[in-house]
Write an enzyme that holds these catalytic residues in place. Structure first.
Site, PDB file in Angstrom:
ATOM      1  N   ASP A   1      -8.018  -3.872   9.809  1.00  9.79           N
ATOM      2  CA  ASP A   1      -8.597  -4.191  11.131  1.00  9.79           C
ATOM      3  C   ASP A   1      -7.979  -5.485  11.668  1.00  9.79           C
ATOM      4  O   ASP A   1      -7.611  -5.570  12.842  1.00  9.79           O
ATOM      5  CB  ASP A   1     -10.114  -4.388  11.030  1.00  9.79           C
ATOM      6  CG  ASP A   1     -10.865  -3.059  10.885  1.00  9.79           C
ATOM      7  OD1 ASP A   1     -10.241  -2.004  11.057  1.00  9.79           O
ATOM      8  OD2 ASP A   1     -12.071  -3.115  10.598  1.00  9.79           O
TER       9      ASP A   1
ATOM     10  N   PRO B   1       6.829   5.883  -1.396  1.00  6.78           N
ATOM     11  CA  PRO B   1       7.788   6.803  -0.785  1.00  6.78           C
ATOM     12  C   PRO B   1       7.132   8.104  -0.302  1.00  6.78           C
ATOM     13  O   PRO B   1       7.501   8.639   0.740  1.00  6.78           O
ATOM     14  CB  PRO B   1       8.785   7.060  -1.918  1.00  6.78           C
ATOM     15  CG  PRO B   1       8.718   5.824  -2.768  1.00  6.78           C
ATOM     16  CD  PRO B   1       7.302   5.343  -2.687  1.00  6.78           C
TER      17      PRO B   1
ATOM     18  N   LEU C   1       0.851  -1.195   0.000  1.00 11.56           N
ATOM     19  CA  LEU C   1       0.000   0.000   0.000  1.00 11.56           C
ATOM     20  C   LEU C   1       0.890   1.250   0.000  1.00 11.56           C
ATOM     21  O   LEU C   1       0.736   2.139  -0.832  1.00 11.56           O
ATOM     22  CB  LEU C   1      -0.907  -0.017   1.244  1.00 11.56           C
ATOM     23  CG  LEU C   1      -1.776   1.214   1.479  1.00 11.56           C
ATOM     24  CD1 LEU C   1      -2.802   1.396   0.365  1.00 11.56           C
ATOM     25  CD2 LEU C   1      -2.519   1.109   2.825  1.00 11.56           C
TER      26      LEU C   1
ATOM     27  N   GLY D   1      23.692  -1.801  32.653  1.00 10.45           N
ATOM     28  CA  GLY D   1      24.630  -1.752  31.518  1.00 10.45           C
ATOM     29  C   GLY D   1      24.522  -2.983  30.622  1.00 10.45           C
ATOM     30  O   GLY D   1      24.674  -2.894  29.398  1.00 10.45           O
TER      31      GLY D   1
ATOM     32  N   ILE E   1      16.335  -2.503  33.979  1.00 10.27           N
ATOM     33  CA  ILE E   1      16.542  -3.540  35.004  1.00 10.27           C
ATOM     34  C   ILE E   1      17.860  -4.288  34.754  1.00 10.27           C
ATOM     35  O   ILE E   1      18.564  -4.662  35.690  1.00 10.27           O
ATOM     36  CB  ILE E   1      15.329  -4.505  35.045  1.00 10.27           C
ATOM     37  CG1 ILE E   1      14.122  -3.756  35.639  1.00 10.27           C
ATOM     38  CG2 ILE E   1      15.637  -5.777  35.833  1.00 10.27           C
ATOM     39  CD1 ILE E   1      12.800  -4.506  35.579  1.00 10.27           C
TER      40      ILE E   1
ATOM     41  N   GLU F   1       1.425  -0.351   9.832  1.00 14.21           N
ATOM     42  CA  GLU F   1      -0.031  -0.562   9.792  1.00 14.21           C
ATOM     43  C   GLU F   1      -0.759   0.570  10.520  1.00 14.21           C
ATOM     44  O   GLU F   1      -1.771   0.371  11.192  1.00 14.21           O
ATOM     45  CB  GLU F   1      -0.400  -1.959  10.308  1.00 14.21           C
ATOM     46  CG  GLU F   1       0.257  -3.027   9.418  1.00 14.21           C
ATOM     47  CD  GLU F   1      -0.421  -4.375   9.401  1.00 14.21           C
ATOM     48  OE1 GLU F   1      -1.586  -4.474   9.800  1.00 14.21           O
ATOM     49  OE2 GLU F   1       0.234  -5.345   8.961  1.00 14.21           O
TER      50      GLU F   1
END
Ligand code: FAD
Length: 389
Positions: A246, A131, A128, A346, A343, A369
């Site tokens: 959808d 650019p 669809l 590093g 969490i 989408e």
């Protein structure tokens, strides 16, 4: 660990287990290598096909598994939790081209394209975007001109997922004339195959994430498409594409939930193992609160997604629901993967641990989408639509 709030049937749990084992045994071993090399492994198409995972929502009479949307999303989440690049291939194929041909295709198109797509012999792609036509997809410029028994297509489609290996591309092109532009109602959906003269694969994108999913431009140069490959009515292709999104957005929602669940699982395990100040970091309330916030987002995204899937299976209008589910799950995926890196400290910032890849893979779920901004527009617009008033 978090669990689905929707009770799953025995069959749904069996398919979930099959998808989980496939992902662990077939996808996990080289997922980081494929990400590093931006390498797409074509064998994955045959492997998914062998499980029936490329025809999940296609009725058995057309060689599919004939499963409902919820079962499909449960399987897709398992694949995404291990390899988001394979998940997007599976999501686009199952939600867009197969569903479009199933819904609007002629008997001849179902025989020639739907059946082999459901068996996984032809991989489907969806073209669809262009650019210069992204969120405003109805402004696309690829032109189709009728000439005898063919339509002649000229133009460039952008960002086509799986475009390098697709055997069928559902490509949207203008069927109105430059003198008589009809906006969204002047676009046709064409079933394009790579053997058509004038079809070529262009630039391959070098992406931040989903690196083993090939995303390419497709060029159509005086490409003659037989008129029997036009899907449905000539000016209705854009409407078909929007209605299909959808289901497409539910697939992307499942991809996001899978990525987020994986990040939560890795982070909770790491928090139990990593010790600082003489104890596991999971003993610190700051880390517990992070894990709790992550778990809330994963579970609530999954619950909304499953509710939207169930509504689709009941035949309800789900445009708003699917936009909500995709928006919520993709923003949850970004939040959860970012907190997972925090969490890990590093170690989360380096490629040695998977949360760095999950963070990069999560970002695109807020973009394709329909971006999060576009989902909000859809959700707000639907508040005033007949379906909701
Ligand atoms: C990895 C990847 C795979 C993809 N796969 C496919 C595919 O298989 N097939 C396909 O057809 N396309 C595909 N796409 C394209 C994707 O759908 C588009 O990138 C997306 O729709 C956004 O379009 P754009 O990139 O041109 O951004 P733009 O539309 O230029 O948007 C730029 C920014 O402006 C915002 N914006 C635009 N309009 C509005 C508005 N009205 N109000 C508020 N904000 C707005 C956007 O939200 C965004 O933040 C893919 C993209 C990626 C990155």
């Amino acid at each position: 660990m978090t669990w689905a709030l929707t009770p799953l049937t025995e069959e749904q749990r069996a398919i979930q287990q099959t998808a989980r084992e496939f992902a662990r045994h077939e996808l996990a071993p080289h997922v980081d290598q494929r990400d590093r090399d931006a390498y797409f492994e074509p064998d994955v198409i045959d492997k998914l096909a062998a499980l029936g995972f490329l025809g999940m929502m296609v009725p058995e009479q057309f060689d599919g598994l004939g499963l409902d949307t919820l079962t499909y999303l449960v399987a897709l989440e398992e694949i995404a939790a291990v390899d988001a690049s394979t998940a997007v291939l599976m999501s686009v194929h199952n939600s867009l081209p197969t569903q479009m041909v199933l819904r609007w295709g002629s008997d001849d198109q179902k025989e020639r394209f739907l059946r082999p797509m459901a068996r996984g012999e032809l991989l489907g792609a969806f073209a669809l975007s262009e650019p210069d036509a992204g969120s405003d997809a109805a402004s696309l410029r690829t032109q189709a001109v009728r000439d005898g028994d063919c339509w002649v297509l000229n133009g460039t489609k952008a960002w086509v997922s799986s475009g390098t290996h697709a055997g069928v591309v559902l490509a949207m092109a203008r069927t109105d004339s430059p003198q008589d532009r009809r906006g969204a109602r002047g676009i046709g959906a064409f079933i394009v195959t790579p053997d058509l003269p004038g079809f070529s694969v262009g630039k391959k994108e070098n992406k931040m994430g989903l690196r083993s999913s090939p995303t390419v431009q497709l060029r159509f140069d005086n490409m003659r498409v037989p008129k029997r490959n036009l899907l449905g009515e000539p000016g209705m292709g854009f409407i078909y594409a929007m209605q299909s999104l959808d289901a497409g957005r539910l697939g992307i929602g499942a991809q996001a939930v899978g990525i987020a669940q994986a990040a939560l699982t890795y982070a909770s395990k790491y928090a139990a193992e990593r010790r600082q100040f003489g104890k596991p970091i999971k003993e610190f309330q700051a880390i517990q609160f992070k894990l709790a916030d992550m778990a809330v987002r994963v579970s609530s995204s999954r619950a909304l997604l499953h509710a939207a899937a169930t509504a689709r299976d009941r035949g309800q209008h789900i445009t708003q629901f699917s936009a909500m589910a995709k928006l919520m799950a993709s923003e949850a995926a970004m939040f959860v993967t970012s907190e997972a890196i925090q969490i890990f400290g590093g170690y989360g910032y380096v490629k040695e641990y998977p949360v760095e890849r999950l963070f990069r893979d999560a970002k695109v779920t807020e973009i394709y989408e329909g971006t999060s901004e576009i989902q909000r527009i859809v959700i707000a617009r639907e508040l005033y639509s007949h379906a909701n008033i």
